[in-house]
Design an enzyme around this catalytic site. Structure first.
Site, PDB file in Angstrom:
ATOM      1  N   ARG A   1     -20.336  -8.182  -1.838  1.00 11.62           N
ATOM      2  CA  ARG A   1     -19.673  -8.379  -0.542  1.00 11.62           C
ATOM      3  C   ARG A   1     -20.767  -8.819   0.422  1.00 11.62           C
ATOM      4  O   ARG A   1     -21.721  -8.072   0.668  1.00 11.62           O
ATOM      5  CB  ARG A   1     -18.999  -7.094  -0.065  1.00 11.62           C
ATOM      6  CG  ARG A   1     -18.524  -7.200   1.374  1.00 11.62           C
ATOM      7  CD  ARG A   1     -17.608  -6.075   1.793  1.00 11.62           C
ATOM      8  NE  ARG A   1     -16.283  -6.264   1.232  1.00 11.62           N
ATOM      9  CZ  ARG A   1     -15.188  -5.625   1.656  1.00 11.62           C
ATOM     10  NH1 ARG A   1     -15.275  -4.754   2.649  1.00 11.62           N
ATOM     11  NH2 ARG A   1     -14.019  -5.850   1.104  1.00 11.62           N
TER      12      ARG A   1
ATOM     13  N   HIS B   1     -11.523 -13.820   0.077  1.00 10.47           N
ATOM     14  CA  HIS B   1     -11.387 -12.432  -0.411  1.00 10.47           C
ATOM     15  C   HIS B   1     -10.429 -12.463  -1.616  1.00 10.47           C
ATOM     16  O   HIS B   1      -9.313 -11.942  -1.557  1.00 10.47           O
ATOM     17  CB  HIS B   1     -10.829 -11.556   0.719  1.00 10.47           C
ATOM     18  CG  HIS B   1     -10.967 -10.087   0.474  1.00 10.47           C
ATOM     19  ND1 HIS B   1     -11.638  -9.550  -0.614  1.00 10.47           N
ATOM     20  CD2 HIS B   1     -10.524  -9.001   1.187  1.00 10.47           C
ATOM     21  CE1 HIS B   1     -11.592  -8.240  -0.550  1.00 10.47           C
ATOM     22  NE2 HIS B   1     -10.928  -7.879   0.519  1.00 10.47           N
TER      23      HIS B   1
ATOM     24  N   GLN C   1      -8.511  -9.276  -3.174  1.00 11.64           N
ATOM     25  CA  GLN C   1      -7.367  -8.783  -2.401  1.00 11.64           C
ATOM     26  C   GLN C   1      -6.097  -9.546  -2.782  1.00 11.64           C
ATOM     27  O   GLN C   1      -5.001  -8.986  -2.835  1.00 11.64           O
ATOM     28  CB  GLN C   1      -7.639  -8.932  -0.896  1.00 11.64           C
ATOM     29  CG  GLN C   1      -6.533  -8.398  -0.025  1.00 11.64           C
ATOM     30  CD  GLN C   1      -6.402  -6.875  -0.095  1.00 11.64           C
ATOM     31  OE1 GLN C   1      -7.379  -6.169   0.063  1.00 11.64           O
ATOM     32  NE2 GLN C   1      -5.202  -6.385  -0.325  1.00 11.64           N
TER      33      GLN C   1
ATOM     34  N   ASP D   1      -3.761  -9.745   9.244  1.00  6.90           N
ATOM     35  CA  ASP D   1      -5.071  -9.118   9.034  1.00  6.90           C
ATOM     36  C   ASP D   1      -5.641  -8.863  10.424  1.00  6.90           C
ATOM     37  O   ASP D   1      -5.110  -9.361  11.431  1.00  6.90           O
ATOM     38  CB  ASP D   1      -5.951 -10.097   8.219  1.00  6.90           C
ATOM     39  CG  ASP D   1      -7.316  -9.527   7.853  1.00  6.90           C
ATOM     40  OD1 ASP D   1      -7.519  -8.302   7.977  1.00  6.90           O
ATOM     41  OD2 ASP D   1      -8.186 -10.317   7.433  1.00  6.90           O
TER      42      ASP D   1
ATOM     43  N   CYS E   1      -4.163  -6.400   4.294  1.00  8.02           N
ATOM     44  CA  CYS E   1      -5.205  -5.967   3.352  1.00  8.02           C
ATOM     45  C   CYS E   1      -5.838  -4.648   3.757  1.00  8.02           C
ATOM     46  O   CYS E   1      -6.433  -3.975   2.931  1.00  8.02           O
ATOM     47  CB  CYS E   1      -6.259  -7.059   3.200  1.00  8.02           C
ATOM     48  SG  CYS E   1      -7.198  -7.391   4.705  1.00  8.02           S
TER      49      CYS E   1
ATOM     50  N   ARG F   1      -5.349  -2.710  -5.618  1.00  7.41           N
ATOM     51  CA  ARG F   1      -6.737  -3.181  -5.742  1.00  7.41           C
ATOM     52  C   ARG F   1      -7.370  -2.577  -6.999  1.00  7.41           C
ATOM     53  O   ARG F   1      -8.094  -3.246  -7.731  1.00  7.41           O
ATOM     54  CB  ARG F   1      -7.560  -2.768  -4.506  1.00  7.41           C
ATOM     55  CG  ARG F   1      -7.160  -3.431  -3.208  1.00  7.41           C
ATOM     56  CD  ARG F   1      -7.484  -4.909  -3.203  1.00  7.41           C
ATOM     57  NE  ARG F   1      -8.886  -5.186  -3.461  1.00  7.41           N
ATOM     58  CZ  ARG F   1      -9.858  -5.148  -2.552  1.00  7.41           C
ATOM     59  NH1 ARG F   1      -9.570  -4.877  -1.299  1.00  7.41           N
ATOM     60  NH2 ARG F   1     -11.109  -5.429  -2.883  1.00  7.41           N
TER      61      ARG F   1
HETATM   62  N1   CP Z   1      -9.095  -4.672   2.058  1.00 10.93           N
HETATM   63  C1   CP Z   1     -10.379  -4.377   1.854  1.00 10.93           C
HETATM   64  O1   CP Z   1     -11.140  -5.146   1.248  1.00 10.93           O
HETATM   65  O2   CP Z   1     -10.764  -3.158   2.325  1.00 10.93           O
HETATM   66  P1   CP Z   1     -12.242  -2.599   2.433  1.00 10.93           P
HETATM   67  O3   CP Z   1     -12.953  -3.371   3.509  1.00 10.93           O
HETATM   68  O4   CP Z   1     -12.066  -1.147   2.793  1.00 10.93           O
HETATM   69  O5   CP Z   1     -12.947  -2.764   1.113  1.00 10.93           O
HETATM   70  N1  NVA Z   2     -10.825 -10.364   7.431  1.00  9.24           N
HETATM   71  C1  NVA Z   2     -11.356  -9.027   7.267  1.00  9.24           C
HETATM   72  C2  NVA Z   2     -10.925  -8.440   5.969  1.00  9.24           C
HETATM   73  C3  NVA Z   2     -11.381  -7.020   5.740  1.00  9.24           C
HETATM   74  C4  NVA Z   2     -10.999  -6.485   4.387  1.00  9.24           C
HETATM   75  C5  NVA Z   2     -12.867  -9.061   7.380  1.00  9.24           C
HETATM   76  O1  NVA Z   2     -13.489  -9.973   6.829  1.00  9.24           O
HETATM   77  O2  NVA Z   2     -13.429  -8.171   8.027  1.00  9.24           O
END
Ligand code: CP
Ligand code: NVA
Length: 302
Positions: A105, A132, A135, A220, A260, A288
């Site tokens: 990440r 992502h 997700q 989101d 998400c 997930r």
């Molecule tokens: N939706 C998602 O990726 O959640 P987190 O940021 O908690 O991993």
């Molecule tokens: N769009 C959000 C998704 C979090 C899971 C971000 O990137 O923070």
């Protein structure tokens, strides 16, 4: 060197493979819920590099590897040499001699592409500024479980043209559904990503027109990780794009709502939508775990 199968975006796998992963995810969910062992990845090790915060991604990968008979380790740049400037390429070369898979990440999508180019083991995108994809596996599994195949259905994205929105654009291409995007001026998805989607994706400015008759409404946060300084500005720009009961009334009578998470109640979505007894967002979050277990089996299994 044998070509390594990575999962950096949904476009990395053909549609039939994505569908197979989703089918297997539902099977794994059943095995998990009925207490049947499914240790298909015994002895396998997943390294997880998190440059941003996470609850769902971290816990689902870590629990998933353990349930499959393997293990996962959490690595933060704060306490690895990555944070002190060791090049991504060198980290990839070293880690991939020690573990069987790496989940990352990070901020720039190019970081994960560079890592993957120098990795001898599969690399999974656990979220970048651009995509992502994990997700989306969970979201598609959730739609399939509640409403059957998503092919030919209409999905509406309401809000920021962000990493999740980009992955929905890829999903529309791979799963063959129509995607309408309702976003304010200046917050559109990346023009190149949008252009690749052709006719299956349209930007429709007016939220009620975008939601009209749709089968799935998705939103989101308005402020993604790394955009904290823009918070005030964004909250003003996105105010007309809140998902409310009134907006949901434009959708098909059995339309689903997905997010998400983490969600900000009263900002992008009204609390009562998330907290409704028939809300599927908690199932979406649970998926997930199952979807990623199926992905790990696909990438690492024999
Ligand atoms: N939706 C998602 O990726 O959640 P987190 O940021 O908690 O991993
Ligand atoms: N769009 C959000 C998704 C979090 C899971 C971000 O990137 O923070």
């Amino acid at each position: 060197m044998r070509r390594i199968q990575h999962f950096l975006t949904l476009l990395d796998l053909p549609p039939a493979t994505l569908r197979g992963i989703i089918r297997r995810a539902s099977e794994l969910k059943h095995l998990q819920r009925t207490g049947k062992p499914h240790t298909t990845l015994q002895g396998k090790v997943l390294a997880m590099i998190f440059e941003k915060s996470s609850t769902r991604t971290r816990v689902s990968f870590e629990a998933g590897m353990s349930q499959l008979g393997g293990s996962a380790m959490f690595l933060s740049p704060r306490d690895t040499q990555l944070g002190r400037g060791e090049p991504i390429e060198d980290t990839a070369r070293v880690l991939s001699r020690m573990v069987d898979c790496v989940m990352i990440r990070t901020f720039a999508h190019t970081n994960i592409v560079r890592f993957a180019e120098h990795s001898h083991v599969p690399v999974i995108n656990g979220l970048t500024d651009l995509y992502h994809p994990c997700q989306l596996l969970a979201d598609m599994q959730t739609f399939f479980e509640h409403r059957g195949d998503i092919q030919g259905h209409t999905v509406t994205w309401v809000g920021d043209g962000n990493n999740m929105c980009h992955s929905y654009i890829n999903a529309a291409r791979q799963f063959d559904f129509q995607l309408r995007i309702a976003c304010p001026h200046g917050y559109e998805p990346d023009a190149k990503i949008l252009a690749t989607a052709g006719k299956c994706v349209r930007v429709v400015r007016e939220p009620s027109a975008a939601v009209e008759g749709t089968d799935l409404v998705v939103t989101d946060t308005w402020v993604s990780m790394g955009q904290e300084k823009e918070k005030q500005h964004r909250q003003a720009a996105f105010a007309p794009y809140k998902v409310t009961r009134e907006l949901m009334a434009f959708a098909a009578p059995d339309a689903l709502f997905m997010h998400c998470l983490p969600a900000y109640r009263g900002m992008e979505v009204e609390a009562e939508i998330l907290d409704a007894p028939d809300s599927v967002v908690w199932n979406e979050a649970e998926n997930r775990l199952h979807a990623q277990k199926a992905l790990l089996e696909f990438l690492l299994g024999d």
